[in-house]
Every structure is written in C-alpha cells, then in structure tokens.
Design an enzyme around this catalytic site. Structure first.
Site, PDB file in Angstrom:
ATOM      1  N   ASP A  31       4.118  -4.900  -0.208  1.00  0.00           N
ATOM      2  CA  ASP A  31       3.362  -3.744   0.258  1.00  0.00           C
ATOM      3  C   ASP A  31       3.729  -2.485  -0.516  1.00  0.00           C
ATOM      4  O   ASP A  31       4.744  -2.436  -1.211  1.00  0.00           O
ATOM      5  CB  ASP A  31       3.584  -3.522   1.753  1.00  0.00           C
ATOM      6  CG  ASP A  31       5.024  -3.177   2.091  1.00  0.00           C
ATOM      7  OD1 ASP A  31       5.933  -3.873   1.599  1.00  0.00           O
ATOM      8  OD2 ASP A  31       5.255  -2.209   2.852  1.00  0.00           O
ATOM      9  N   GLU A  54       7.614  -3.619   4.219  1.00  0.00           N
ATOM     10  CA  GLU A  54       8.934  -3.010   4.015  1.00  0.00           C
ATOM     11  C   GLU A  54       8.882  -1.511   4.237  1.00  0.00           C
ATOM     12  O   GLU A  54       9.805  -0.918   4.794  1.00  0.00           O
ATOM     13  CB  GLU A  54       9.419  -3.325   2.595  1.00  0.00           C
ATOM     14  CG  GLU A  54      10.874  -2.921   2.316  1.00  0.00           C
ATOM     15  CD  GLU A  54      11.027  -1.504   1.783  1.00  0.00           C
ATOM     16  OE1 GLU A  54      12.170  -1.019   1.681  1.00  0.00           O
ATOM     17  OE2 GLU A  54       9.999  -0.853   1.482  1.00  0.00           O
ATOM     18  N   GLU A  55       7.784  -0.898   3.815  1.00  0.00           N
ATOM     19  CA  GLU A  55       7.690   0.560   3.833  1.00  0.00           C
ATOM     20  C   GLU A  55       7.491   1.135   5.227  1.00  0.00           C
ATOM     21  O   GLU A  55       7.695   2.324   5.434  1.00  0.00           O
ATOM     22  CB  GLU A  55       6.533   1.014   2.932  1.00  0.00           C
ATOM     23  CG  GLU A  55       6.654   0.602   1.469  1.00  0.00           C
ATOM     24  CD  GLU A  55       7.740   1.343   0.714  1.00  0.00           C
ATOM     25  OE1 GLU A  55       8.478   2.129   1.348  1.00  0.00           O
ATOM     26  OE2 GLU A  55       7.856   1.133  -0.501  1.00  0.00           O
ATOM     27  N   HIS A  80       6.365   7.293  -3.488  1.00  0.00           N
ATOM     28  CA  HIS A  80       5.806   7.748  -2.215  1.00  0.00           C
ATOM     29  C   HIS A  80       5.036   9.060  -2.361  1.00  0.00           C
ATOM     30  O   HIS A  80       4.779   9.746  -1.373  1.00  0.00           O
ATOM     31  CB  HIS A  80       6.895   7.902  -1.134  1.00  0.00           C
ATOM     32  CG  HIS A  80       7.594   6.631  -0.809  1.00  0.00           C
ATOM     33  ND1 HIS A  80       8.497   6.520   0.237  1.00  0.00           N
ATOM     34  CD2 HIS A  80       7.542   5.394  -1.375  1.00  0.00           C
ATOM     35  CE1 HIS A  80       8.963   5.283   0.290  1.00  0.00           C
ATOM     36  NE2 HIS A  80       8.392   4.587  -0.687  1.00  0.00           N
TER      37      HIS A  80
END
Length: 478
Positions: A78, A145-146, A452
């Site tokens: 992801d 994961e994020e 990000h």
C-alpha cells in the site's frame, strides 16, 4: 513506460512502473494483491494470499544454496495517497504519472509510491531473475502498513520459514536500521451539537506547509496546520468571542498536516480580521526557516448554523493545549527522537468531531505517559478518548549476524562506511518479530525524500546501488 525503460536497474524500474499502474491506497489493495499472486502463478512459484490480502511468494534456492537458511524479503504494497493543490488525479482509478528529472524520479503532483513500492519492485525483480545466486527466498508483501500495519497484525508464521528478514522500507541509503519506535493512535471524539445562527463569517485557510512523515520529519519541527489553526482560533476566541461553524484538517494519521481550515461566526467581524492578520505575521516569522511557504488566507462567507458555545469553546481549548511534536530525545543515540506525537486529522462527522493523534515512542512508559495526557485533556474538555492501532517497538539485537554482514557487504562494494542506526518511526519489524522471534532482521533502502507528500521523490542512482547491494548480500548468505 518509455521514460523508465532505459533506467538501470531495468528490471526494478519495470516492476515499479507496473505496480504504479494499479491503484493501491491503503485499504484498497485487492487488485495489487491479486496482481502479485498472478505474477507467482505465471512463473510456477508457490504463493499464498491470506484474508488480509498479504502475499507470500516462495522461490527455491539456486544450485549450491539448497542447504542455506531461507531469506525473507519484505515490504508493503500500500501507499499514502496525497495530491497537491490543483491535481485532478483520482487515486481510485488513475495510474501514478511518473517524471524523470536527471537522477530524480517523482510523480506529477502526487505521492510517488516509492514508500513502499520500491521494496516490492526489488522483490519481484529478484523473483523474476535467473542470473544470480541466492538462498531459498520468501517474498512477504503486507497490506495497510500506512494506516495501522493491519496486514502485519493479521499475519501468522504458517507459511514463513525464513531465519533472516530483509525489510526494505527505509529511506536513507547506507543506513542500516536495527530498531524502531512503537506507537498507537488516540481518537478524541467530541459530540457535535449545532444551532441555527446566521450572519457574516470568516473562513480561515492554512496551506503551503511542508508536512511530511510524522516519524521521519517530526524532528525537523515543521509547522502543524492543526496546531496553527488552534492558536489562531484561541486568540480570536479570547479577544472577540467567536463561534465555530466548520473545521477540517489533515488527511493521514502518519502525515504531519500541511493544511487546515475553519469557518467562524463573530459579531466583532473587523476585530477578528485584524487579530488574524496580526498572528499571521507572527507565525510566518516563527516558521520562516522550516515552513517558508506558510500561507494563511481569510475569506468572507455566509454562515447559517454554528456549534453550540460549549462545544465550540471546548474544541478550541483542546486544539490549543494538546501537545504536539517532539517530547523527549533519546538518551542513548544522539539526535534520535525517543517520543513524539502528531495531531494528524480533525474531521467533522455526522454527529461528532474526531481528532486523530499519532503517538510514537521507543519507550513503553513514555508512550503510556503521552496517551494518558491526551486522555486527561479530552476529559477536561468534555470529549472521550480511545486508543487504537497499537504496534510494538523493534528492540535492538546485539547479536545480529545479518547486521554485521550487511555492513561488511556494503563497505566492500562501495568503499564507504555504512551506518547502523535506529528510527523514530514504526516499521513492521516490531510486529514481525513477535511472530518470528528467532528471525534475524535488518531494514534498509534507497534514498527517498519527502515521503507522504506530493513532493515525494527517489534517487535513481541510489536505487541502482541498493539493487547491487541486495544481489551481493543474497549471494554472500551461504
């Protein structure tokens, strides 16, 4: 693909391109998970897909390596999906548009997906190659994961036998990570009540901040858009008695919020405008180094309903007094953050307002202290606080053999001293160590920047060097 086809290592960038054709925001991973399973089937490789869409692909050892320990190559499928102002990109259907600028690979005003697509691309390139030597391999690719490491939380050791794990989810070449912070999210909820009240209002819009990863960039003391908004609202409420009508900010729990906005109603219209102008000058001066592009706009709008006075005051007080940023530095490793928190998201829902705060710490007692502080502040402002998404720290292993071997191989290849370090961010190694306690682990990766954020980019030459290192490391593990 034409922009990437001549870039070395070609196999790695080929698979990175293919991954970026498939939308894969956290929580939307079925297509990319199925893609990985089909990749394995087409090559007659053993593959497993669990209910969380985690994928494990196995490849036998090459000749002469049949009796060596199995190696796990690990990353997550992801990505954080953020786009810049003016972007029309649709993360639910559009592929990532990539741009090559000399040694830089970036996306067109969106996150690139290098975190952590580049790890998956390395793994697929290795599984797809037949021209180098390696032990038995297990490629482990996790989901979400994020947004809380949900894939790793759901994982079991049923199909994993590796005794060495190579996590490729780090962002600085030549730095080998051997420990990471643990953490948890705190969700603070205010019950929302509104009342009819109309008049001329002001919309306050904060934008232009760098934001960034709430673990990696928190030490840089960049501005937090929610906290800046809280300071503005508090000043206006103290001096002119405002009422909130709407409030919003932030997008991801692990990203420092780069924008926020609020609509307020006041009877002291001109005074509020002057107060905002005054504090805007102060904030721009305060953050002239870390966030030189800070922008605060004020627009006149019509208001027809507002939050009740009690809720408006409590919410403004909470945002004003809640701590943010670095709380403690490590006493063991110079320059390493031990404990921090990031007030990441504030959003209005149907009958409530939720504030998501991400807390990180290498110390379980410090983590508990900050969570308790948030709980007390919530209670004092008539809100409720609930913890979620907890994940453990990855403890340093003084007897790690893969750490020493990685340093040795890197220095032999590039005649450059490697660094062994820890990170103030959550890596899946903490959770993976719980289900694979006897597995020796290390984390590394190529140079990635501004993850990000819509400015994310990676170094092409660094991707090549890490590929050379990975191939050599696997060859040396006999």
């Amino acid at each position: 693909m034409s922009k990437l086809q001549n870039i070395e290592p070609q196999k790695v960038f080929h698979w990175f391109y293919e991954l970026n054709q498939i939308p894969r925001c956290s929580g939307n991973e079925k297509k990319i998970s199925d893609f990985l399973v089909n990749f394995a089937k087409e090559r007659n490789l053993e593959a497993f897909q669990d209910e969380a869409y985690n994928v494990i692909i196995k490849k036998p050892a090459t000749k002469g390596y049949e009796n060596t320990d199995t190696i796990i190559i690990q990353g997550h499928m992801d990505m954080v999906c953020i786009k810049g102002k003016g972007s029309k990109h649709d993360f639910t259907k559009d592929p990532i548009e990539m741009l090559v600028e000399e040694d830089i690979l970036r996306a067109n005003n969106t996150t690139l997906g290098g975190d952590n697509g580049i790890a998956v691309a390395y793994g697929l390139a290795i599984l797809d190659a037949d021209n180098f030597k390696h032990p038995p391999l297990e490629l482990l690719v996790t989901t979400s994961e994020e947004t809380g490491m949900d894939g790793a939380h759901a994982l079991t050791n049923k199909h994993l036998s590796g005794k060495i794990l190579l996590n490729i989810d780090s962002e600085e070449e030549g730095v080998f990570l051997v420990s990471c912070a643990g953490g948890a999210n705190m969700i603070t909820t205010f019950n929302l009540e509104k009342e009819k009240k109309s008049g001329k209002g002001l919309e306050i819009i904060i934008s232009g901040l760098k934001g960034g990863h709430s673990g990696m960039e928190i030490v840089k003391q960049r501005a937090n858009a929610l906290k800046l908004l809280g300071r503005i609202l508090h000043l206006c409420n103290e001096e002119a008695n405002i009422r909130l009508s709407r409030i919003h900010g932030g997008t991801k729990h692990n990203a420092i919020p780069s924008d926020s906005k609020a609509v307020v109603l006041t009877e002291d219209f001109e005074n509020v405008k002057k107060l905002i102008d005054s504090i805007t000058k102060d904030l721009k001066e305060e953050y002239r180094v870390e966030d030189s592009e800070l922008n605060i706009e004020v627009q006149e709008v019509s208001v027809d309903e507002v939050y009740t006075k009690e809720i408006s005051d409590n919410l403004i007080d909470y945002i004003m007094i809640v701590p943010d940023g670095v709380q403690y530095m490590s006493k063991d490793i110079e320059g390493l953050v031990q404990t921090s928190l990031n007030n990441a998201i504030i959003e209005e829902k149907e009958n409530s307002i939720e504030i998501t705060t991400s807390v990180r710490s290498a110390s379980s007692s410090s983590l508990r202290e900050i969570l308790n502080i948030l709980s007390v502040i919530a209670k004092r402002t008539n809100a409720r606080a609930e913890e979620s998404g907890a994940y453990p720290a990855w403890q340093y292993d003084k007897d790690s053999k893969i750490r020493d071997k990685a340093v040795e191989v890197y220095e032999e290849l590039f005649d450059k001293k490697a660094e062994v370090s820890a990170i103030h961010a959550g890596l899946e190694c903490g959770l993976l160590k719980e289900i694979l306690p006897d597995t020796d682990m290390i984390s590394f990766g190529p140079n990635l920047y501004d993850v990000h954020t819509e400015k994310e980019y990676l170094s092409i030459s660094s991707v090549r060097r890490v590929w050379e290192f990975l191939v050599k490391l696997l060859e040396s593990l006999k």
